[in-house]
Scaffold this motif. Structure first.
Motif, short mmCIF file in Angstrom:
data_model
loop_
_atom_site.label_atom_id
_atom_site.label_comp_id
_atom_site.label_asym_id
_atom_site.label_seq_id
_atom_site.Cartn_x
_atom_site.Cartn_y
_atom_site.Cartn_z
N ARG A 173 17.84 9.00 -2.26
CA ARG A 173 16.67 9.09 -1.39
C ARG A 173 15.44 9.37 -2.23
O ARG A 173 15.48 10.20 -3.14
CB ARG A 173 16.84 10.20 -0.35
N VAL A 174 14.35 8.69 -1.90
CA VAL A 174 13.08 8.91 -2.59
C VAL A 174 12.43 10.15 -2.00
O VAL A 174 12.21 10.24 -0.78
CB VAL A 174 12.16 7.69 -2.44
N VAL A 175 12.12 11.14 -2.84
CA VAL A 175 11.54 12.39 -2.37
C VAL A 175 10.15 12.63 -2.95
O VAL A 175 9.47 13.57 -2.55
CB VAL A 175 12.46 13.58 -2.72
N SER A 176 9.72 11.81 -3.87
CA SER A 176 8.40 11.99 -4.46
C SER A 176 7.32 11.61 -3.46
O SER A 176 7.35 10.52 -2.87
CB SER A 176 8.27 11.11 -5.72
N ARG A 177 6.36 12.50 -3.22
CA ARG A 177 5.28 12.23 -2.27
C ARG A 177 4.41 11.07 -2.74
O ARG A 177 4.00 10.24 -1.94
CB ARG A 177 4.43 13.48 -2.08
N GLU A 178 4.16 11.04 -4.03
CA GLU A 178 3.34 9.96 -4.56
C GLU A 178 4.02 8.61 -4.37
O GLU A 178 3.40 7.62 -3.97
CB GLU A 178 3.07 10.20 -6.05
N TRP A 179 5.31 8.57 -4.63
CA TRP A 179 6.06 7.32 -4.48
C TRP A 179 6.16 6.91 -3.01
O TRP A 179 5.98 5.75 -2.65
CB TRP A 179 7.45 7.51 -5.07
N LEU A 180 6.42 7.88 -2.12
CA LEU A 180 6.50 7.58 -0.69
C LEU A 180 5.17 7.09 -0.14
O LEU A 180 5.13 6.16 0.68
CB LEU A 180 6.97 8.82 0.07
N SER A 181 4.07 7.71 -0.59
CA SER A 181 2.75 7.25 -0.15
C SER A 181 2.48 5.83 -0.62
O SER A 181 1.89 5.01 0.11
CB SER A 181 1.67 8.20 -0.68
N TRP A 182 2.92 5.54 -1.83
CA TRP A 182 2.74 4.18 -2.37
C TRP A 182 3.53 3.16 -1.55
O TRP A 182 3.03 2.07 -1.27
CB TRP A 182 3.18 4.16 -3.82
N LEU A 183 4.74 3.51 -1.15
CA LEU A 183 5.55 2.59 -0.35
C LEU A 183 4.96 2.40 1.04
O LEU A 183 4.98 1.29 1.58
CB LEU A 183 6.98 3.13 -0.26
N ARG A 184 4.43 3.48 1.63
CA ARG A 184 3.79 3.33 2.95
C ARG A 184 2.55 2.47 2.84
O ARG A 184 2.26 1.65 3.72
CB ARG A 184 3.44 4.71 3.51
N LEU A 185 1.79 2.62 1.77
CA LEU A 185 0.59 1.82 1.57
C LEU A 185 0.96 0.35 1.38
O LEU A 185 0.26 -0.54 1.87
CB LEU A 185 -0.18 2.33 0.34
N ALA A 186 2.07 0.10 0.71
CA ALA A 186 2.50 -1.28 0.51
C ALA A 186 2.93 -1.92 1.82
O ALA A 186 2.71 -3.12 2.04
CB ALA A 186 3.65 -1.33 -0.50
N ARG A 187 3.54 -1.13 2.72
CA ARG A 187 3.96 -1.69 4.02
C ARG A 187 2.77 -2.05 4.88
O ARG A 187 2.85 -2.95 5.71
CB ARG A 187 4.85 -0.68 4.75
N THR A 188 1.64 -1.35 4.72
CA THR A 188 0.45 -1.65 5.51
C THR A 188 -0.46 -2.65 4.84
O THR A 188 -1.61 -2.81 5.24
CB THR A 188 -0.34 -0.35 5.78
N GLY A 189 0.01 -3.32 3.82
CA GLY A 189 -0.81 -4.33 3.17
C GLY A 189 -1.72 -3.78 2.12
O GLY A 189 -2.75 -4.39 1.81
N GLY A 190 -1.43 -2.63 1.57
CA GLY A 190 -2.25 -2.08 0.50
C GLY A 190 -3.57 -1.53 0.95
O GLY A 190 -4.51 -1.40 0.18
N GLY A 191 -3.72 -1.20 2.25
CA GLY A 191 -4.95 -0.61 2.74
C GLY A 191 -6.04 -1.61 3.04
O GLY A 191 -7.14 -1.25 3.39
N VAL A 192 -5.76 -2.90 2.94
CA VAL A 192 -6.76 -3.93 3.20
C VAL A 192 -6.69 -4.30 4.66
O VAL A 192 -5.62 -4.58 5.20
CB VAL A 192 -6.50 -5.16 2.31
#
Length: 241
Positions: A163-182
């Motif tokens: 399981r991924v537990v790093s906050r930085e990594w999890l935030s990056w994955l959530r940002l990627a799911r939303t199209g990188g914030g664009v």
């Protein structure tokens, strides 16, 4: 009789056994069991056998988990540059380890965790099983993942759950799911433009002109020879001046 046995041994022995045959030959010559002529002939036979180059060994079949094909190398590179890790974290790993962690990130984004076996991870990422183990250990030591060992018995374990537990990594994955914030799609009208859209359009009254803060309405006078003159002048509040 002993000479014939030595000759057959010299002809059938492997290259590594020829020195032992030669030693037996000269030992028998010293004991007087063979003549000098026979000893010389057998010695020449043994030296001729040594001079013959050894047959090349057949190519051994490639075994193990280390990938050696162009396809596996391409998979490894594609996973490594897929952008599944933030740049600051990706810089801490090798290309092979980065490919493994990218597969883990893809599984975590899809299922919330990664339950693939080491061999499965290695095949998908195009790396070796040892690279998978190194990547998991390095990520765990850095506090990026949490590894659950599922023990079935004293001698057998089920696949580990990562399981991924790093906050930085999890935030990056959530940002990627939303199209990188664009923002995708039509833009939202601004506040000023919305006010302008709600404001009623003023009726058109001829060709209005602005002169010294006073609005004029000019109308054509047919009696003035087709010329034009001011019909009346309106002030700022609509009163005649």
């Amino acid at each position: 009789m002993f000479v014939d046995e030595l000759r057959r041994a010299a002809e059938a022995a492997a290259r590594v056994e020829l020195p032992a045959v030669s030693a037996t030959l000269w030992k028998a010559f010293g004991a007087g069991q063979i003549t000098e002529a026979d000893a010389t002939a057998l010695s020449e036979l043994i030296e001729a056998r040594k001079a013959v180059p050894a047959a090349p060994r057949p190519a051994a079949a490639l075994r193990g988990s280390r990938p050696r094909t162009d396809e596996s190398l391409q998979r490894r590179r594609r996973w490594a540059v897929s952008g599944r890790l933030p740049p600051a974290l990706a810089a801490r790993f090798t290309v092979a380890e980065l490919a493994v962690l990218a597969v883990v990130a893809a599984e975590a984004a899809r299922h919330g965790r990664c339950g693939l076996a080491h061999g499965h991870l290695a095949a998908v990422a195009g790396v070796s099983v040892s690279s998978v183990k190194r990547a998991m250990k390095a990520a765990r030591d850095l506090g990026l993942v949490e590894i659950e060992v599922r023990r079935v018995s004293a001698f057998r374990n089920d696949t580990n759950v990562v399981r991924v537990v790093s906050r930085e990594w999890l935030s990056w994955l959530r940002l990627a799911r939303t199209g990188g914030g664009v923002q995708v799609g039509a833009g939202t009208p601004t506040r000023c433009s919305s006010r302008a859209a709600k404001r009623p359009a003023e009726p058109s009254q001829g060709l209005p002109g602005r002169q010294g803060g006073i609005h004029r309405r000019v109308s054509a006078d047919p009696g003035a020879g087709g010329g034009s003159r001011p019909n009346h002048v309106l002030g700022a509040r609509g009163r005649t001046v």
